[in-house]
Structures are given as C-alpha cells and as structure tokens.
Design a protein around this motif. Structure first.
Motif, PDB file in Angstrom:
ATOM      1  N   ASN A  93       0.649  -1.239   0.112  1.00  0.00           N
ATOM      2  CA  ASN A  93       0.179   0.013  -0.030  1.00  0.00           C
ATOM      3  C   ASN A  93       0.824   1.304   0.149  1.00  0.00           C
ATOM      4  O   ASN A  93       0.582   2.404  -0.649  1.00  0.00           O
ATOM      5  CB  ASN A  93      -0.863  -0.024   1.090  1.00  0.00           C
ATOM      6  CG  ASN A  93      -2.275   0.840   1.000  1.00  0.00           C
ATOM      7  OD1 ASN A  93      -2.834   0.740  -0.109  1.00  0.00           O
ATOM      8  ND2 ASN A  93      -2.687   1.356   1.942  1.00  0.00           N
ATOM      9  N   SER A 152       8.786  -4.105   1.813  1.00  0.00           N
ATOM     10  CA  SER A 152       8.732  -2.815   1.046  1.00  0.00           C
ATOM     11  C   SER A 152      10.038  -2.308   1.458  1.00  0.00           C
ATOM     12  O   SER A 152      10.918  -2.106   2.507  1.00  0.00           O
ATOM     13  CB  SER A 152       7.793  -2.069   1.747  1.00  0.00           C
ATOM     14  OG  SER A 152       8.052  -0.500   1.363  1.00  0.00           O
ATOM     15  N   CYS A 173      -0.140   2.482   6.221  1.00  0.00           N
ATOM     16  CA  CYS A 173       0.519   1.103   6.266  1.00  0.00           C
ATOM     17  C   CYS A 173      -0.534   0.323   7.310  1.00  0.00           C
ATOM     18  O   CYS A 173      -0.800   0.902   8.236  1.00  0.00           O
ATOM     19  CB  CYS A 173       1.862   1.319   6.678  1.00  0.00           C
ATOM     20  SG  CYS A 173       2.364  -0.291   7.278  1.00  0.00           S
ATOM     21  N   THR A 197       0.256  -2.170   8.818  1.00  0.00           N
ATOM     22  CA  THR A 197       0.654  -2.735  10.147  1.00  0.00           C
ATOM     23  C   THR A 197       1.601  -1.710  10.698  1.00  0.00           C
ATOM     24  O   THR A 197       2.265  -2.178  11.624  1.00  0.00           O
ATOM     25  CB  THR A 197       1.558  -3.983   9.722  1.00  0.00           C
ATOM     26  OG1 THR A 197       2.507  -3.728   8.710  1.00  0.00           O
ATOM     27  CG2 THR A 197       0.663  -5.031   9.117  1.00  0.00           C
ATOM     28  N   MET A 225       8.201  -2.579  -3.598  1.00  0.00           N
ATOM     29  CA  MET A 225       8.054  -4.116  -2.998  1.00  0.00           C
ATOM     30  C   MET A 225       9.302  -4.838  -3.500  1.00  0.00           C
ATOM     31  O   MET A 225       9.644  -4.811  -4.672  1.00  0.00           O
ATOM     32  CB  MET A 225       6.965  -4.848  -3.418  1.00  0.00           C
ATOM     33  CG  MET A 225       5.777  -4.024  -2.750  1.00  0.00           C
ATOM     34  SD  MET A 225       5.807  -3.713  -0.993  1.00  0.00           S
ATOM     35  CE  MET A 225       6.080  -5.239  -0.609  1.00  0.00           C
ATOM     36  N   ALA A 264       4.127  -0.229  10.049  1.00  0.00           N
ATOM     37  CA  ALA A 264       5.567  -0.729   9.894  1.00  0.00           C
ATOM     38  C   ALA A 264       6.600   0.525   9.488  1.00  0.00           C
ATOM     39  O   ALA A 264       7.605   0.241   9.420  1.00  0.00           O
ATOM     40  CB  ALA A 264       5.638  -1.851   8.842  1.00  0.00           C
TER      41      ALA A 264
HETATM   42  S1  SF4 Z   1       2.984  -3.451   5.422  1.00  0.00           S
HETATM   43 FE1  SF4 Z   1       3.211  -1.323   5.331  1.00  0.00          FE
HETATM   44  S2  SF4 Z   1       5.320  -0.995   4.745  1.00  0.00           S
HETATM   45 FE2  SF4 Z   1       4.862  -3.062   4.315  1.00  0.00          FE
HETATM   46  S3  SF4 Z   1       4.176  -2.984   2.181  1.00  0.00           S
HETATM   47 FE3  SF4 Z   1       2.158  -2.684   3.294  1.00  0.00          FE
HETATM   48  S4  SF4 Z   1       2.102  -0.568   3.488  1.00  0.00           S
HETATM   49 FE4  SF4 Z   1       4.338  -1.003   2.956  1.00  0.00          FE
END
Ligand code: SF4
Ligand code: HEM
Lengths: 436, 69
Positions: free
Chosen positions: B17, B34, B54, B56, B28, B58
């Motif tokens: 995302n 990512s 995001c 999670t 990615m 992250a």
């Molecule tokens: S979890 Fe967060 S950091 Fe990982 S790909 Fe999805 S949006 Fe990007």
C-alpha cells in the motif's frame, strides 16, 4: 432461480434484487443508522449468523478508530469466524480466515503476482481487451444497462484471463462464478459449483506444473520461499477465493463508482476532461461506496472496545462502511467528492489481511471507467429508466446499484486492441447452459 | 530536508500500500518486504500518507529529530 447467460453475455430473467441475497428487503440505505450508531453507541449488539447458521449476538463497531483497532489487533481478534464460515465451500486453508503464523506463510507464497509492479503489464495486455470486448457488444446501440452488461461480468472475465484459463472454458467459469456468488441465495447450487471448480483447478494446477506458463497459476503452483511450498489444498482454496474476494467485490465497487460519477455530472465532466483525476476518484468511490460493508472476527480473550467489555468467544463485526463515513475523519463524509483531500480509507481492510487484490481492483476500476468514457461519448444516466425502475444503490452487507441504465452517443471510437478473449466470440446458442 | 524513513521488516506484511501512495519512495522487493528506494522520491505529504496508510504501522518517518508519521 434460474439465471441463463445468453450469447450476448447478458442474463435472462435477471432479478436485480437477487444481487443482495442476505439482506432484508429494506436494506436500501444503512448509512443513517450507522451515523446514529457512531454518535450514540459506538459498539452495539446485533444479530449475526454463526458458522452453523444459528442466530447469535455479535458486537458491531462503527467508528473509524475502533474498526481499525479491531482489524489491526489480529491476536485479540481472530479471523477464525471467517474460516469457519467459508471452509465448507473454500476448504480449511482459506487465506482470509487464517491466523498467524499460518496466514503469513501462505500470504507470502501467493502475494508476488499481485504486487503493483507485477500487475502493471496486465492493464494493456489483459484487462483492457476484456473491458473492450464487453463494450463492443453495446457500443453501437447508444444505451445499455451497465450492471447486467458490464460490471457484473467483466471482473470474472479478468480473473479467467489472469489465471490463463483457456477460452473455451470461460463460459463454464462464469457459470461457476455466478453460482458461487449466489451461494447465500442458493447454497446447494453454490456447493456443487464449488466442488466442480475445485476439481477443475486440480487439473489446471497439474497441467501448469508439467507445462509452466507465464500466468498466476504457474507462479503460485511453483512458488517457494525459504524452502516452503504451497500445498495443493492451499492452492485450490486460494484460486477459489479469488471469485468471491476478487470478482464480486470489484463488480459491486465498479457499479458504485459509476453510480457516483453519473449522479454527479460535474464531477463526471471533470474526470472526462482530465483523466489524471482517475486515481483519486477510484479511492473516493471505494471510500464512499465500498462493495462489502462488514467483516468479522472472534475475540480470543476477554477484552474491551470503546469502553464496553467484550467476552472471549464473542463475534465482532467491523463495519468498514461506517468507518469510511466517520465525520471525525472526513468532512461531508456522506458526499461523493472526487476532489476531497485523500486520507487512507478502510474498504480494503487494514492489518495483516489487508486486501491482496487492492492494486488489481484499483487498476480494473480505472481501466473499466476510462474505456467507457473513451468509447461511449456523453455517457449519462437514462433518467427515465432510473425513475421508472426506482434505480438506487442497495444492500447493507454487499452494496451496489440495482441497475445502471445509461445513454450515450453511439459513435464510439474503435477499440484500441482486439478482444480475443471476449466471451461472445466462442459462445454459441447451443452451448447455453443454465445454472439452477 | 530529506526525511528519514524506516520500514520495520518484521511488521511489514508486504501488501504494497505504501507503494500505491508514494511509488517513487517505496518499492516491494522480491523478499516480500517494502524498501525505501528514494527518501526524496515523493512529496512529503505523500510519504506521510503512505506511513498512515500502512496496514501494520511498519513505517516510521522523521524530519530531523521529529517523528512526523
Ligand atoms: S505493510 Fe506497510 S510497509 Fe509493508 S508493504 Fe504494506 S504499506 Fe508498505
Ligand atoms: C474494490 C474491490 C475490493 C474490495 C473493497 C476488497 C476488500 C477486501 C477486504 C476488506 C479484505 C480484508 C477482509 C478481512 O480482513 O476480513 C480483503 C481481503 C482479500 N482480498 Fe480483497 N477486495 C477487493 C478486491 C479484490 C480483488 C480484485 C482480489 C483478487 C485478487 C481480492 C482478493 C483478496 C484476498 C485474497 C484477500 C484475503 C487477504 C488475506 O487474508 O491476507 N480482493 N479484500
């Protein structure tokens, strides 16, 4: 109910309200009720069905922050409720119903082909030809009913082509998809279709292992990460899941998008003139008109949401439809406004289960609407039909327009690419089968 | 000022995302995680949206000492 897909790819004896199998007939507009809940009781009990079909009490959450908190905390809130619900049809290893660590392992094995970079080349090669093939059937006519003739069928066709299914199987695939989509209304047919589809996928997977190709099935069937491989059962379940998760959602979301644009001619004109608005318009449409309003979880321990105790074992319904209209996050949240400043919405979920197909869905919706605008000049609502048929967006679980009657100038530009995969090309009258 | 952007590889679920919101900043990888390819790739507000979007949580974003997302 008998629904027959005819040679033109339309459904005879189409019943618009059969699109909302599990909603009461009054499910025309749940949003005022949801707004009231956000204001006065952010967590409420409501009836839900457990996996045996029994009515149970469930907690439903409505505010953006509460919905996001439930979906993010996948230790306290397990997706087992979804697994239990889907397992009879989709098998035990259905991704959307799995918890960690099993979920993460499987998700990393299937995620690769759905990355933004991976799907980019599908737009021109696969999705646009499908969309153009559907538009070909009505472009000379000057009018169409876009749910029956377009939105309902194109996402299934997209799944068929991205899976690399042979053309001669597409009609059958549509019929299975149709039966599985209507599972709630007709479980027996849906169940038979799911079993047949599984057997069919077993053959496809075996074939791709022997004769690898440049398609998703091959990529998934041979995927290996840290020595981990996907099992056959997991592969079939995943492929089956693509129908309800990928086709039904996209069909309804595209319908809501078109409905939003056609109801707001100034916004439609703006986007017609400036296609760079398309990305933000898709985002806004998915916020304002999500195809699926709710998802569910099971509390794994005694917990609390918005100050209300929620005992272990309770079903918790996260209402993403309500969260997307949270007035503390969006001004004039009930309005469709492609010009509003984007903030992330929650229709694709949040947390580890966030939609695997979101990049594909966004691209499909963009392509579908772009091609309609390119090829159907002056596309507009057929006001008379809207009035006559009481056309509206319906449903409180699944939500999409009852119909999208449109008029346009029947002088569309020719398609830019031929449509070799169009269903109409290989379906003959004698091959019409019915799904009962 | 160049932002400092960190992706927590343990938390990242690989849905991409962030790449949707800020495609010139995040990409990615084949490792299903990512990666920041250019901390100046997109306007600051897009990078902040990517972090907020995001699933999670992250992504962390700092401007100097200040954590802005
Ligand atoms: S979890 Fe967060 S950091 Fe990982 S790909 Fe999805 S949006 Fe990007
Ligand atoms: C606008 C269209 C779509 C919407 C609104 C949507 C919505 C969602 C939501 C809300 C979830 C999370 C469910 C939960 O956490 O309980 C989800 C998961 C999922 N979606 Fe979508 N979806 C759409 C299109 C697609 C498409 C096109 C595909 C096909 C590839 C797809 C495949 C999946 C899969 C496989 C999951 C499970 C992911 C997991 O559990 O890790 N979706 N979707």
């Amino acid at each position: 109910m008998t629904t027959v897909l005819d040679a033109a790819g339309q459904f005879s004896d189409w019943d618009p309200l059969a699109q909302y199998p599990i909603d009461p007939p009054g499910a025309r507009d749940p949003y005022p009720r949801l707004a009231e809940c956000r204001r006065s009781k952010p967590i409420a009990t409501r009836n839900a069905r457990d996996e045996h079909g029994n009515i149970v009490d469930a907690f439903e959450v409505y505010r953006y922050d509460d919905v996001a908190a439930v979906m993010r905390d996948n230790t306290t809130f397990s997706s087992e409720s979804i697994r239990a619900d889907m397992a009879p049809v989709m098998g035990e290893h259905v991704l959307v119903g799995m918890d960690e660590p099993d979920h993460k392992r499987l998700r990393s094995l299937v995620q690769f082909p759905f990355r933004p970079k991976s799907i980019a080349h599908w737009e021109d090669e696969l999705v646009r030809p499908v969309v153009d093939g559907m538009i070909d059937r009505f472009v000379d006519r000057g009018h169409a009913e876009l749910v029956q003739e377009f939105t309902y069928t194109y996402p299934v066709q997209v799944i068929a082509v991205i899976l690399g299914l042979p053309h001669e199987d597409h009609l059958q695939f549509h019929q299975w998809a149709n039966a599985i989509t209507n599972f709630a209304a007709n479980p027996k047919t849906g169940f038979i279709a799911a079993r047949e589809l599984r057997a069919y996928f077993a053959d496809v997977v075996e074939d791709r292992r022997k004769h690898p190709r440049d398609d998703i099935v091959t990529e998934i069937a041979v995927a290996e990460i840290d020595g981990e491989r996907i099992s056959d059962e997991e592969t079939f379940s995943f492929l089956q899941l693509l129908l309800p998760a990928g086709a039904e959602t996209t069909y309804r979301a595209t319908g809501n998008f078109l409905f939003g644009l056609l109801s707001n001619p100034d916004q439609l004109d703006a986007i017609r003139a400036d296609r760079s608005l398309m990305t933000q318009a898709v985002e806004e449409s998915i916020r304002w008109g999500p195809p699926l309003l709710i998802t569910s979880r099971i509390a794994t321990k005694d917990t609390e949401i918005a100050g209300t105790p929620v005992p272990a074992g309770s079903q918790v319904i996260a209402n993403v439809g309500s969260a997307n209209r949270d007035e503390t996050r969006w001004e004039r949240a009930d309005e469709f406004d492609i010009f509003r400043e984007s903030v992330p919405m929650i229709s694709f979920g949040v947390g580890v289960h966030m939609c695997l197909g979101m990049h594909l869905a966004r691209m499909e919706m963009r392509t579908a609407v772009n091609r309609l605008l390119d090829r159907c000049p002056s596309l507009r609502f057929d006001a008379e039909a809207i009035e006559r048929d009481d056309v509206h967006i319906h449903g409180e679980t699944f939500r999409s327009p009852t119909a999208i009657p449109v008029l346009f100038n029947p002088s569309g530009s020719p398609p830019q690419a031929p449509a070799p995969t169009a269903l109409g090309r290989q379906s003959h009258t004698e091959r019409l089968a019915s799904v009962t | 000022m160049t932002l400092r952007i960190e992706v927590d590889a343990e938390k990242c679920m690989g849905g991409g995302n962030c790449e949707f919101w800020a495609p010139k900043t995040f990409e990615m990888g084949d490792d299903n995680i990512s990666h920041v390819i250019d901390p100046d790739g997109d306007p600051e507000e897009k990078i902040v949206l990517a972090a907020q979007g995001c699933p999670t949580q992250a992504i962390a974003v700092w401007r100097g000492e200040e954590r802005i997302a």
